[in-house]
Design a protein around this motif. Structure first.
Motif, short mmCIF file in Angstrom:
data_model
loop_
_atom_site.label_atom_id
_atom_site.label_comp_id
_atom_site.label_asym_id
_atom_site.label_seq_id
_atom_site.Cartn_x
_atom_site.Cartn_y
_atom_site.Cartn_z
N GLY A 178 0.86 -1.75 -11.80
CA GLY A 178 0.89 -1.81 -10.35
C GLY A 178 1.19 -3.18 -9.80
O GLY A 178 0.81 -3.51 -8.66
N PHE A 179 1.89 -4.00 -10.57
CA PHE A 179 2.17 -5.39 -10.17
C PHE A 179 3.06 -5.44 -8.94
O PHE A 179 4.08 -4.75 -8.85
CB PHE A 179 2.84 -6.14 -11.32
CG PHE A 179 3.27 -7.53 -11.00
CD1 PHE A 179 2.38 -8.58 -11.09
CD2 PHE A 179 4.58 -7.80 -10.60
CE1 PHE A 179 2.78 -9.88 -10.79
CE2 PHE A 179 4.99 -9.08 -10.30
CZ PHE A 179 4.08 -10.13 -10.39
N GLU A 180 2.68 -6.29 -7.96
CA GLU A 180 3.48 -6.54 -6.77
C GLU A 180 3.52 -8.05 -6.51
O GLU A 180 2.48 -8.70 -6.48
CB GLU A 180 2.89 -5.84 -5.54
CG GLU A 180 2.92 -4.33 -5.60
CD GLU A 180 4.30 -3.75 -5.33
OE1 GLU A 180 5.23 -4.54 -5.04
OE2 GLU A 180 4.46 -2.53 -5.44
N PHE A 181 4.72 -8.59 -6.34
CA PHE A 181 4.83 -10.01 -6.05
C PHE A 181 4.13 -10.38 -4.74
O PHE A 181 3.60 -11.48 -4.59
CB PHE A 181 6.30 -10.45 -5.98
CG PHE A 181 6.88 -10.83 -7.31
CD1 PHE A 181 6.43 -11.95 -7.99
CD2 PHE A 181 7.88 -10.06 -7.89
CE1 PHE A 181 6.97 -12.30 -9.21
CE2 PHE A 181 8.42 -10.41 -9.11
CZ PHE A 181 7.96 -11.54 -9.78
N SER A 182 4.14 -9.45 -3.78
CA SER A 182 3.52 -9.73 -2.49
C SER A 182 2.02 -9.97 -2.62
O SER A 182 1.41 -10.59 -1.74
CB SER A 182 3.77 -8.58 -1.52
OG SER A 182 3.25 -7.36 -2.02
#
Length: 471
Positions: A163-167
């Motif tokens: 579930g990685f998100e840069f944001s």
């Protein structure tokens, strides 16, 4: 007659689908020419997707690139998409599937060759479904480097599995299996950082994983660390390093003759060349800073200066009718003995010239490979796409470039000062160690395409694999 029939039966058709953008088109066409030159049984067809606004320019461009037997261009016209909308080019590719399917069917009916497979541009992986409909394998042609491929697949894997998100990422660096250094977030492509692009970016990576293999426009001797990291794990298809795939002949016009004649009169390795690719251009304030840097550095220079395009999502730069309108007053007169300013430049022709000693570049991958091929050290000034990551690779990983900026983004409107650029130019032209390292890479890269070289062997392996699949 029997011999002709036997030859026709042996022919195998590859369908190459490029993104209709200059750098991607040129690289894909050069790949096609290389494949048919090396393997006499291959026939390559390239569907060229155009819109009403780009049809004439793309036709002129591709016709100039292709004069090769067994390479066929299939013109597909798009009347539906508004190219002024960001992201429209990807929906256009999606909507062109029926036309590609029809064009391939017609081409096969006319040629009698066996369809062996599809090779898809890295940004056209939605076309994998068309290959599946024909029951043939698909491959990706990755027009950038292996380290960037590793980063892209790694980010997609983190997103899907964790579930990685840069944001939501709070760190300033990200470990990537394709890089021996942690990658600063400031050099990650803008499309990776923008949540609106997440679905598109990760969808393309998933499409790559659905293929039988990925041809990467790189050289094992240049990116050995990244290629080794791709050889296991992450559910990655087989990787074929096939580069450098380049159009080294270039095109000269009568407008270029004066600049080339001037280069002929300069000492060897004495001139710094500034050129920022097919989409690279700066506005007035930045142009004046560049001019001040060049004049202050005292270095000989050749500067490709272009006017920013207007309108649309990706407006193409144009040449100035008179560059004096944007340059500081008297600049051309004061630098007449040490420099030249021109519009569009035949980049490969210039880089090949013996007087060129350094290259201030936007770090597009094609330009990077050209610079390595000719052994010209670089100073990094990236603009868009993955160019910031390429700059990081060149400065930190390969140590063949000096930094003007690694994190500059054209959309920011930020001004790079004359002092900053002047420091970069002086470092570029005076650092002997980088020049020696670049010459070593030049020799290795050129050897890769010779008989028995690493890329030559990889190309042969790809042809064997695609020829025997499903036989």
């Amino acid at each position: 007659m029997a011999e002709q029939e036997t030859e026709q039966q042996q022919q195998q058709q590859l369908i190459l689908i490029p993104l209709p953008a200059a750098g991607h088109l040129a690289s894909m066409v050069e790949l096609a020419k290389l494949l048919v030159h090396r393997h006499s049984t291959l026939v390559v067809s390239i569907p060229i997707i155009t819109s009403p606004s780009t049809a004439a320019a793309v036709t002129r461009y591709t016709d100039s690139l292709v004069q090769t037997p067994r390479v066929n261009l299939l013109r597909l016209h798009n009347d539906d998409e508004d190219q002024s909308v960001p992201g429209a080019i990807f929906s256009m590719i999606q909507n062109q599937k029926p036309r590609v399917r029809e064009a391939v069917s017609a081409q096969l009916a006319g040629s009698g060759a066996r369809l062996a497979g599809f090779v898809l541009d890295m940004l056209c992986t939605s076309m994998v479904e068309v290959a599946e409909e024909f029951s043939v394998p698909s491959y990706v042609y990755f027009t950038s480097g292996a380290a960037f491929l590793g980063l892209w697949l790694h980010v997609q894997e983190l997103h899907d599995n964790e579930g990685f998100e840069f944001s939501e990422f709070k760190e300033t660096e990200l470990a990537s299996p394709g890089s021996s250094h942690s990658v600063p977030i400031k050099v990650i492509p803008s499309s990776f950082l923008n949540k609106e692009w997440t679905a598109t970016v990760h969808g393309m990576a998933r499409g790559m994983r659905r293929t039988q293999g990925i041809l990467v426009n790189t050289v094992r001797e240049l990116e050995s660390y990244a290629l080794e990291s791709l050889s296991g794990g992450m559910n990655i298809p087989k990787v074929y390093p096939v580069g450098p795939i380049l159009n080294l002949k270039g095109e000269e016009s009568s407008k270029d003759e004066e600049a080339i004649e001037w280069l002929d009169q300069q000492p060897e390795s004495s001139v710094v060349f500034l050129c920022f690719g097919s989409m690279g251009a700066f506005r007035g304030e930045q142009v004046k800073e560049i001019a001040c840097a060049l004049e202050g550095s005292g270095q000989r220079f050749l500067w490709s200066l272009r006017r920013p395009g207007e309108g649309g999502a990706w407006p193409s730069p144009t040449d100035y009718e008179d560059v004096r309108e944007v340059l500081p007053e008297g600049f051309l007169d004061r630098t007449a003995e040490i420099g030249r300013v021109m519009g569009w430049a035949p980049q490969a022709v210039v880089l090949a010239h013996k007087s060129i000693g350094g290259f201030v570049s936007h770090c597009g991958w094609n330009s990077t490979l050209e610079s390595v091929w000719f052994g010209v050290p670089m100073a990094t000034w990236p603009m868009y796409a993955e160019q910031q990551f390429n700059a990081f690779l060149l400065v930190k990983e390969l140590e063949i470039a000096t930094e003007v900026r690694m994190d500059y983004r054209s959309e920011s409107g930020e001004i790079v000062s004359a002092e900053e650029l002047q420091r970069g130019i002086r470092s570029l032209m005076e650092d002997c160690s980088r020049k020696e390292t670049m010459k070593e890479f030049r020799d290795r890269v050129r050897g890769a395409l010779m008989d028995g070289g690493s890329s030559s062997s990889s190309i042969a392996e790809f042809v064997r694999d695609v020829s025997t699949h499903n036989m």
